[in-house]
Scaffold this motif. Structure first.
Motif, PDB file in Angstrom:
ATOM      1  N   GLU A 165      48.444  53.772  30.260  1.00 20.10           N
ATOM      2  CA  GLU A 165      48.282  54.571  29.049  1.00 20.10           C
ATOM      3  C   GLU A 165      47.104  55.530  29.141  1.00 20.10           C
ATOM      4  O   GLU A 165      47.065  56.557  28.455  1.00 20.10           O
ATOM      5  N   ARG A 166      46.152  55.219  30.008  1.00 25.76           N
ATOM      6  CA  ARG A 166      44.976  56.063  30.203  1.00 25.76           C
ATOM      7  C   ARG A 166      44.298  55.640  31.506  1.00 25.76           C
ATOM      8  O   ARG A 166      44.707  54.636  32.114  1.00 25.76           O
ATOM      9  N   PRO A 167      43.284  56.379  31.986  1.00 25.91           N
ATOM     10  CA  PRO A 167      42.617  55.991  33.233  1.00 25.91           C
ATOM     11  C   PRO A 167      42.077  54.564  33.176  1.00 25.91           C
ATOM     12  O   PRO A 167      41.611  54.096  32.131  1.00 25.91           O
ATOM     13  N   ILE A 168      42.178  53.890  34.300  1.00 22.55           N
ATOM     14  CA  ILE A 168      41.751  52.496  34.379  1.00 22.55           C
ATOM     15  C   ILE A 168      40.393  52.379  35.069  1.00 22.55           C
ATOM     16  O   ILE A 168      39.966  53.268  35.798  1.00 22.55           O
ATOM     17  N   LEU A 169      39.728  51.265  34.813  1.00 22.23           N
ATOM     18  CA  LEU A 169      38.441  50.984  35.454  1.00 22.23           C
ATOM     19  C   LEU A 169      38.678  50.583  36.911  1.00 22.23           C
ATOM     20  O   LEU A 169      39.679  49.935  37.238  1.00 22.23           O
ATOM     21  N   HIS A 170      37.784  50.970  37.785  1.00 22.68           N
ATOM     22  CA  HIS A 170      37.876  50.569  39.190  1.00 22.68           C
ATOM     23  C   HIS A 170      37.842  49.040  39.300  1.00 22.68           C
ATOM     24  O   HIS A 170      37.004  48.379  38.667  1.00 22.68           O
ATOM     25  N   GLY A 171      38.718  48.501  40.129  1.00 17.34           N
ATOM     26  CA  GLY A 171      38.693  47.065  40.363  1.00 17.34           C
ATOM     27  C   GLY A 171      37.346  46.603  40.894  1.00 17.34           C
ATOM     28  O   GLY A 171      36.854  45.529  40.535  1.00 17.34           O
ATOM     29  N   LEU A 172      36.733  47.433  41.748  1.00 19.28           N
ATOM     30  CA  LEU A 172      35.442  47.039  42.310  1.00 19.28           C
ATOM     31  C   LEU A 172      34.320  47.086  41.288  1.00 19.28           C
ATOM     32  O   LEU A 172      33.265  46.480  41.498  1.00 19.28           O
ATOM     33  N   CYS A 173      34.514  47.793  40.177  1.00 20.50           N
ATOM     34  CA  CYS A 173      33.547  47.718  39.083  1.00 20.50           C
ATOM     35  C   CYS A 173      33.671  46.360  38.395  1.00 20.50           C
ATOM     36  O   CYS A 173      32.657  45.695  38.123  1.00 20.50           O
ATOM     37  N   SER A 174      34.895  45.914  38.130  1.00 18.61           N
ATOM     38  CA  SER A 174      35.103  44.574  37.560  1.00 18.61           C
ATOM     39  C   SER A 174      34.590  43.495  38.506  1.00 18.61           C
ATOM     40  O   SER A 174      34.016  42.478  38.077  1.00 18.61           O
ATOM     41  N   PHE A 175      34.795  43.688  39.805  1.00 22.28           N
ATOM     42  CA  PHE A 175      34.273  42.804  40.853  1.00 22.28           C
ATOM     43  C   PHE A 175      32.765  42.608  40.673  1.00 22.28           C
ATOM     44  O   PHE A 175      32.243  41.483  40.678  1.00 22.28           O
ATOM     45  N   ALA A 176      32.049  43.724  40.479  1.00 18.93           N
ATOM     46  CA  ALA A 176      30.596  43.661  40.324  1.00 18.93           C
ATOM     47  C   ALA A 176      30.192  43.076  38.978  1.00 18.93           C
ATOM     48  O   ALA A 176      29.185  42.362  38.885  1.00 18.93           O
ATOM     49  N   ILE A 177      30.963  43.359  37.931  1.00 17.60           N
ATOM     50  CA  ILE A 177      30.645  42.805  36.615  1.00 17.60           C
ATOM     51  C   ILE A 177      30.726  41.277  36.656  1.00 17.60           C
ATOM     52  O   ILE A 177      29.907  40.583  36.043  1.00 17.60           O
ATOM     53  N   CYS A 178      31.680  40.745  37.401  1.00 14.97           N
ATOM     54  CA  CYS A 178      31.755  39.288  37.554  1.00 14.97           C
ATOM     55  C   CYS A 178      30.520  38.758  38.275  1.00 14.97           C
ATOM     56  O   CYS A 178      30.005  37.679  37.942  1.00 14.97           O
TER      57      CYS A 178
END
Length: 292
Positions: free
Chosen positions: A212-225
């Motif tokens: 529906e719109r641009p998504i967050l980078h998976g590697l950003c979520s990786f770092a947030i974890c």
């Protein structure tokens, strides 16, 4: 989605794939380390002196997942001949052999560490290992592991079995749940660390890909974890992180909040991350190994 492989690409041969290696060179500065930390949400509260150490050059600390940005480009995966229109980022891992410096130059050697054929019309899995070594040294600095799910490449003749089993979190209730909010513009900032895929910035590209719109980078979520692990168990001491890995299972939209469930057993931290507002699990099979 009807997946049709681009026949102009070379045919994938298992033996050739497994023989692929690639050398690359990488350089980074303190500014790169700071920009990366800002991109993963560090320093949102400028009065939080613990997080300030990662985004301010006076006494700068390097966030432990920063090597994935340094070594993002230039790997053997690029030479397989995958149709990148249909590639999903499956898994990622970083192992830190020594403290990562705030600036430096490194050489990297990458190889294909695994290739598995799920069958015609079912896709294929390719895994790459990349070892970074600081210029002038002989011992590895960091090892990066990238696994991609290539949806158009099934039926190339590789083995179906032998893929490493994912890490399983404990069956008990989480020991902690930490919620970390992302910001609506976070992907636009994170992409400045090297991943310029328009899927994370351009609304038209995102819609064409089914989002529906641009998504967050998976590697950003990786770092947030990793932020959640550090906040809960390490008092944000980067030297405590030895290894960090995830399996990506669903996209996150910038502005959403990740609820990260954490389990600690000795030096092993297991985790998963959910977007509670949509009832989806974005990160599964997470594992962080801590030093003493």
């Amino acid at each position: 989605m009807n997946i049709v492989r681009d026949e102009s690409l070379p045919r994938i041969d298992y033996d050739h794939v497994m023989s692929l290696t690639k050398a690359s060179a990488h350089a980074w500065t303190e500014k790169d380390a700071i920009l990366y930390a800002l991109g993963i949400g560090m320093g949102a509260d400028p009065l939080d002196e613990t997080e300030l150490r990662f985004v301010y050059e006076d006494g700068l600390k390097v966030f432990p997942t920063f090597p994935v940005a340094v070594g993002f480009h230039g790997g053997a995966l690029e030479d397989i001949g995958i149709d990148y229109r249909y590639v999903l980022h499956g898994e990622h891992a970083v192992t830190l052999h020594r403290p990562f410096p705030a600036s430096g130059r490194a050489s990297a050697a990458s190889r294909i560490s695994g290739a598995w054929d799920k069958g015609a019309a079912k896709g294929a899995i390719f895994s790459q290992e990349k070892i970074l070594t600081l210029d002038g040294d002989t011992q590895p600095l960091a090892t990066l592991q990238t696994t991609s799910f290539a949806r158009a490449e099934g039926g190339f003749g590789g083995p179906r079995d032998g893929q490493p089993s994912p890490h399983r979190p404990p069956s008990r209730s989480p020991d902690h749940i930490l919620r970390i909010a992302t910001t609506p513009g976070q992907a636009l900032l994170y992409r400045q660390s090297g991943d310029l895929n328009p899927l994370h910035a351009d609304p038209g590209t995102a819609r064409a890909a089914g989002y529906e719109r641009p998504i967050l980078h998976g590697l950003c979520s990786f770092a947030i974890c990793c932020r959640a692990v550090m906040a809960t168990y390490c008092n944000f001491d980067p030297s405590r992180i030895q290894h960090h890995q995830v399996r990506f299972s669903a996209p996150v939209y910038p502005g959403e909040t990740l609820a990260i469930a954490l389990w600690k057993d000795g030096k092993t931290v297991s985790f998963e991350a959910r977007v509670e507002s949509r009832g989806i699990t974005a990160i599964r099979n997470g594992l962080t190994l801590l030093t003493e």
